[in-house]
Design a protein around this motif. Structure first.
Motif, mmCIF file in Angstrom:
data_model
loop_
_atom_site.group_PDB
_atom_site.id
_atom_site.type_symbol
_atom_site.label_atom_id
_atom_site.label_comp_id
_atom_site.label_asym_id
_atom_site.label_seq_id
_atom_site.Cartn_x
_atom_site.Cartn_y
_atom_site.Cartn_z
ATOM 1 N N ILE A 81 45.171 6.347 -49.502
ATOM 2 C CA ILE A 81 46.142 6.632 -48.446
ATOM 3 C C ILE A 81 47.479 6.182 -49.019
ATOM 4 O O ILE A 81 47.637 5.016 -49.399
ATOM 5 C CB ILE A 81 45.801 5.876 -47.154
ATOM 6 C CG1 ILE A 81 44.446 6.353 -46.629
ATOM 7 C CG2 ILE A 81 46.897 6.052 -46.116
ATOM 8 C CD1 ILE A 81 43.923 5.578 -45.450
ATOM 9 N N PRO A 82 48.452 7.091 -49.119
ATOM 10 C CA PRO A 82 49.733 6.724 -49.727
ATOM 11 C C PRO A 82 50.389 5.544 -49.006
ATOM 12 O O PRO A 82 50.235 5.376 -47.790
ATOM 13 C CB PRO A 82 50.583 7.986 -49.577
ATOM 14 C CG PRO A 82 49.599 9.093 -49.386
ATOM 15 C CD PRO A 82 48.425 8.484 -48.685
ATOM 16 N N LYS A 83 51.130 4.727 -49.787
ATOM 17 C CA LYS A 83 51.880 3.615 -49.208
ATOM 18 C C LYS A 83 52.780 4.154 -48.103
ATOM 19 O O LYS A 83 53.404 5.203 -48.267
ATOM 20 C CB LYS A 83 52.743 2.933 -50.261
ATOM 21 C CG LYS A 83 51.961 2.269 -51.364
ATOM 22 C CD LYS A 83 52.882 1.586 -52.347
ATOM 23 C CE LYS A 83 53.501 2.636 -53.243
ATOM 24 N NZ LYS A 83 54.255 2.091 -54.368
ATOM 25 N N HIS A 84 52.829 3.438 -47.004
ATOM 26 C CA HIS A 84 53.679 3.890 -45.910
ATOM 27 C C HIS A 84 53.917 2.751 -44.926
ATOM 28 O O HIS A 84 53.280 1.705 -44.999
ATOM 29 C CB HIS A 84 53.041 5.079 -45.174
ATOM 30 C CG HIS A 84 51.808 4.748 -44.408
ATOM 31 N ND1 HIS A 84 50.577 4.554 -45.014
ATOM 32 C CD2 HIS A 84 51.600 4.593 -43.081
ATOM 33 C CE1 HIS A 84 49.682 4.296 -44.094
ATOM 34 N NE2 HIS A 84 50.275 4.300 -42.896
ATOM 35 N N TYR A 85 54.856 2.955 -44.040
ATOM 36 C CA TYR A 85 55.018 2.088 -42.885
ATOM 37 C C TYR A 85 55.295 2.981 -41.693
ATOM 38 O O TYR A 85 55.586 4.166 -41.840
ATOM 39 C CB TYR A 85 56.137 1.042 -43.083
ATOM 40 C CG TYR A 85 57.516 1.627 -43.299
ATOM 41 C CD1 TYR A 85 58.342 1.940 -42.208
ATOM 42 C CD2 TYR A 85 58.010 1.844 -44.576
ATOM 43 C CE1 TYR A 85 59.599 2.479 -42.408
ATOM 44 C CE2 TYR A 85 59.258 2.371 -44.774
ATOM 45 C CZ TYR A 85 60.056 2.683 -43.686
ATOM 46 O OH TYR A 85 61.297 3.209 -43.887
ATOM 47 N N HIS A 86 55.177 2.406 -40.517
ATOM 48 C CA HIS A 86 55.353 3.176 -39.295
ATOM 49 C C HIS A 86 56.774 2.975 -38.782
ATOM 50 O O HIS A 86 57.235 1.842 -38.664
ATOM 51 C CB HIS A 86 54.313 2.779 -38.254
ATOM 52 C CG HIS A 86 52.929 3.101 -38.706
ATOM 53 N ND1 HIS A 86 52.317 4.304 -38.440
ATOM 54 C CD2 HIS A 86 52.036 2.399 -39.454
ATOM 55 C CE1 HIS A 86 51.120 4.323 -38.977
ATOM 56 N NE2 HIS A 86 50.923 3.181 -39.609
ATOM 57 N N ASN A 87 57.430 4.073 -38.505
ATOM 58 C CA ASN A 87 58.805 4.020 -38.015
ATOM 59 C C ASN A 87 58.854 3.340 -36.654
ATOM 60 O O ASN A 87 57.922 3.448 -35.858
ATOM 61 C CB ASN A 87 59.391 5.429 -37.931
ATOM 62 C CG ASN A 87 59.449 6.094 -39.295
ATOM 63 O OD1 ASN A 87 59.639 5.433 -40.311
ATOM 64 N ND2 ASN A 87 59.257 7.390 -39.325
ATOM 65 N N LYS A 88 59.933 2.659 -36.404
ATOM 66 C CA LYS A 88 60.128 1.966 -35.138
ATOM 67 C C LYS A 88 60.634 2.990 -34.119
ATOM 68 O O LYS A 88 61.814 3.260 -34.024
ATOM 69 C CB LYS A 88 61.088 0.806 -35.299
ATOM 70 C CG LYS A 88 60.528 -0.270 -36.215
ATOM 71 C CD LYS A 88 61.419 -1.470 -36.296
ATOM 72 C CE LYS A 88 60.972 -2.529 -37.243
ATOM 73 N NZ LYS A 88 59.641 -2.638 -37.650
ATOM 74 N N ILE A 89 59.696 3.562 -33.407
ATOM 75 C CA ILE A 89 59.991 4.582 -32.415
ATOM 76 C C ILE A 89 59.820 3.961 -31.037
ATOM 77 O O ILE A 89 58.778 3.347 -30.755
ATOM 78 C CB ILE A 89 59.041 5.793 -32.572
ATOM 79 C CG1 ILE A 89 59.233 6.431 -33.945
ATOM 80 C CG2 ILE A 89 59.261 6.800 -31.448
ATOM 81 C CD1 ILE A 89 58.191 7.489 -34.259
#
Length: 135
Positions: free
Chosen positions: A51-59
């Motif tokens: 799973i590619p490196k990522h973070y979740h946007n602050k929505i």
């Protein structure tokens, strides 16, 4: 297994410990509807899958109500599921590694034996008196 009220609104979802064994090469199998307060699913991936490196946007999200997830880590319990009018819909025995997602309505638990559960819900948690109503 989803549990519905008389108007076909989903109250909870039980995911048995062996559920993922029936899935084959399905990387993202979301069981929840995309408009629900709580998103949940099972991912079944082959060795070496990344799973590619990522973070979740602050929505900013507006959520009404509190959904809850309980995982039975050890032991056994009985969960009663109620609709929004506090009518009993059903009860179910949950065993080690079973999961229940409590989406709407009410619920109660009785431990059938010494039991350890992992509990997850949206925060922040007010306190026992403001966050829930006992009936």
């Amino acid at each position: 297994m989803n549990i519905y009220d008389k108007n076909n609104n989903i109250m909870s979802c039980i995911i048995r410990s062996d559920y993922n064994k029936s899935l084959q090469n399905i990387p993202h199998n979301f069981l929840s509807n995309k408009d629900m307060n709580f998103q949940y699913g099972i991912s079944n991936m082959t060795k070496g899958h990344r799973i590619p490196k990522h973070y979740h946007n602050k929505i900013k999200r507006e959520i009404i109500g509190t959904s809850e997830m309980v995982i039975v880590r050890e032991g056994k319990l009985i969960v009663d599921i109620y609709d929004n009018e506090q009518n009993l819909l059903s009860n179910h025995t949950l065993n080690k590694n079973d999961i229940i997602i409590l989406i709407d309505g009410g619920h109660g638990f009785e431990m059938s034996e010494d039991t350890c559960i992992f509990n997850l819900k949206q925060g922040p948690y007010e306190d026992m008196f403001n966050d829930k109503t006992h009936f």
